[in-house]
Design a protein around this motif. Structure first.
Motif, PDB file in Angstrom:
ATOM      1  N   ASP A 189       0.803  -1.224   0.000  1.00 34.53           N
ATOM      2  CA  ASP A 189       0.000   0.000   0.000  1.00 34.53           C
ATOM      3  C   ASP A 189       0.835   1.272   0.000  1.00 34.53           C
ATOM      4  OD1 ASP A 189      -2.558  -0.830  -0.244  1.00 34.53           O
ATOM      5  OD2 ASP A 189      -3.005  -0.879   1.895  1.00 34.53           O
ATOM      6  N   VAL A 190       1.788   1.358   0.922  1.00 34.03           N
ATOM      7  CA  VAL A 190       2.515   2.615   1.105  1.00 34.03           C
ATOM      8  C   VAL A 190       4.024   2.404   1.060  1.00 34.03           C
ATOM      9  CG1 VAL A 190       0.689   3.789   2.379  1.00 34.03           C
ATOM     10  CG2 VAL A 190       2.278   2.330   3.618  1.00 34.03           C
ATOM     11  N   TYR A 238      -1.594   7.237   1.508  1.00 33.24           N
ATOM     12  CA  TYR A 238      -1.698   7.172   0.044  1.00 33.24           C
ATOM     13  C   TYR A 238      -1.318   8.516  -0.581  1.00 33.24           C
ATOM     14  CZ  TYR A 238      -3.866   2.567  -0.566  1.00 33.24           C
ATOM     15  OH  TYR A 238      -4.109   1.224  -0.628  1.00 33.24           O
ATOM     16  N   ASN A 273       1.879   9.248  -3.055  1.00 28.28           N
ATOM     17  CA  ASN A 273       1.743   9.876  -4.367  1.00 28.28           C
ATOM     18  C   ASN A 273       2.665  11.085  -4.479  1.00 28.28           C
ATOM     19  OD1 ASN A 273       0.296  10.412  -6.974  1.00 28.28           O
ATOM     20  ND2 ASN A 273      -0.348  12.249  -5.870  1.00 28.28           N
TER      21      ASN A 273
END
Length: 308
Positions: free
Chosen positions: A129-130, A185, A189
């Motif tokens: 996820d991260v 998130y 990004n």
């Protein structure tokens, strides 16, 4: 060429000697700082940094620190390397790093999250996820934010703080977890775009570490041998261990175990599969072996963890 290959080993030896007398950070003590809000021993938030009594001796991080400096400067050493945090810059420091030499300007202001590893494991729903955020932060703990991105972080901070303060909210913990994941998130990004526009040249160790972590994310369900990962990277297990330890201060085995236990936690919490099925999917010889492995790394049995 030979000098470049030997340098990481000498740094590892220096840090290993230094680590022997280093205390861990004290999450409980930090909760007593003025203006701090928190969720148990899992998440702490601070927006009054002026006068905060940060330790001056060497401390090994046992939680994740995410902060934004809004005014003033902070200088510190991370794993013996001098760092300077200025207004408009973000800092991300994960566990295991050693911090010392902390010096703050009198006008220091900023926003700070401290996240326990247990809560981080609750927050994420997928091991990849991260990863961009924390892989990048291993060697680049400080990076600038645009005014827009500073506002985004500021908005997340105060929305999360507001939810933490709603002690009568039945779903407070779940709301905070969801908001933290959304923030991770957005930060990942941001890091992605920063990397795309940066002229920074990765070292050989950076490249190997990143490739290794991405391979572990993809294959840890079925492959837990360091020698297998080294073979895929066309290097020796010893060299892989030196590079990974140099960049992350953790061994390849520690990273593999970390991702395997993350996968197990996610499957136990987010699925109704029985433990025998999970053991088969995760390539354990049997349910008993998985139980012993999980208890060794998490501190409780899989069934107790699922009930907790």
């Amino acid at each position: 060429m030979h000098r470049t290959l030997l340098r990481p080993k000498s740094i590892i030896q220096t840090i290993t000697l230094m680590d022997r007398n280093i205390l861990e950070t004290n999450f409980e003590k930090a909760k007593k700082w003025k203006g701090c809000v928190y969720v148990g021993s899992d998440l702490m938030m601070l927006d009054q940094l002026t006068g905060a009594s940060f330790p001056t001796d060497s401390r090994r991080m046992n939680f994740i620190l995410i902060g934004l400096c809004t005014k003033g400067t902070v200088r510190f050493r991370m794993d013996t390397q001098l760092q300077e945090l200025k207004a408009g810059c973000m800092v991300v420091i994960s566990e295991h790093h050693v911090i010392d030499g902390y010096e703050a300007s009198p006008d220091l202001e900023g926003l700070c999250f401290m996240v326990s590893m247990a809560f981080y494991n609750e927050v994420i729903h997928n091991v990849s996820d991260v990863s961009a955020l924390f892989l990048f932060a291993h060697n680049h703990p400080i990076f600038p934010l645009s005014e827009r991105d500073q506002k985004v972080f500021n908005d997340y901070f105060y929305v999360i703080k507001k939810k933490i303060c709603e002690e009568g909210n039945r779903f407070r913990r779940n709301l905070v977890r969801t908001l933290m994941l959304a923030m991770f998130y957005d930060l990942s990004n941001l890091v992605y775009h920063f990397q795309q526009s940066s002229s920074h040249r990765q070292t050989r160790a950076d490249v190997i570490f990143t490739q290794f972590i991405h391979m572990v994310e993809e294959h840890c369900k079925h492959e837990r041998r360091v020698s297998w990962y080294a073979k895929q990277l066309s290097i020796t297990p010893k060299y892989l261990s030196e590079m990974v330890k140099h960049v992350s201060k953790r061994t390849p085995n520690e990273w593999i175990d970390n991702y395997v236990t993350l996968e197990l936690r996610i499957m136990l919490k987010n699925s109704t599969k029985n433990i025998k099925t999970i053991a088969k999917e995760m390539n354990f010889p049997n349910q008993s072996f998985l139980g012993k492995y999980f208890k060794e790394h998490v501190g409780m049995s899989p069934s107790d963890y699922r009930k907790s």
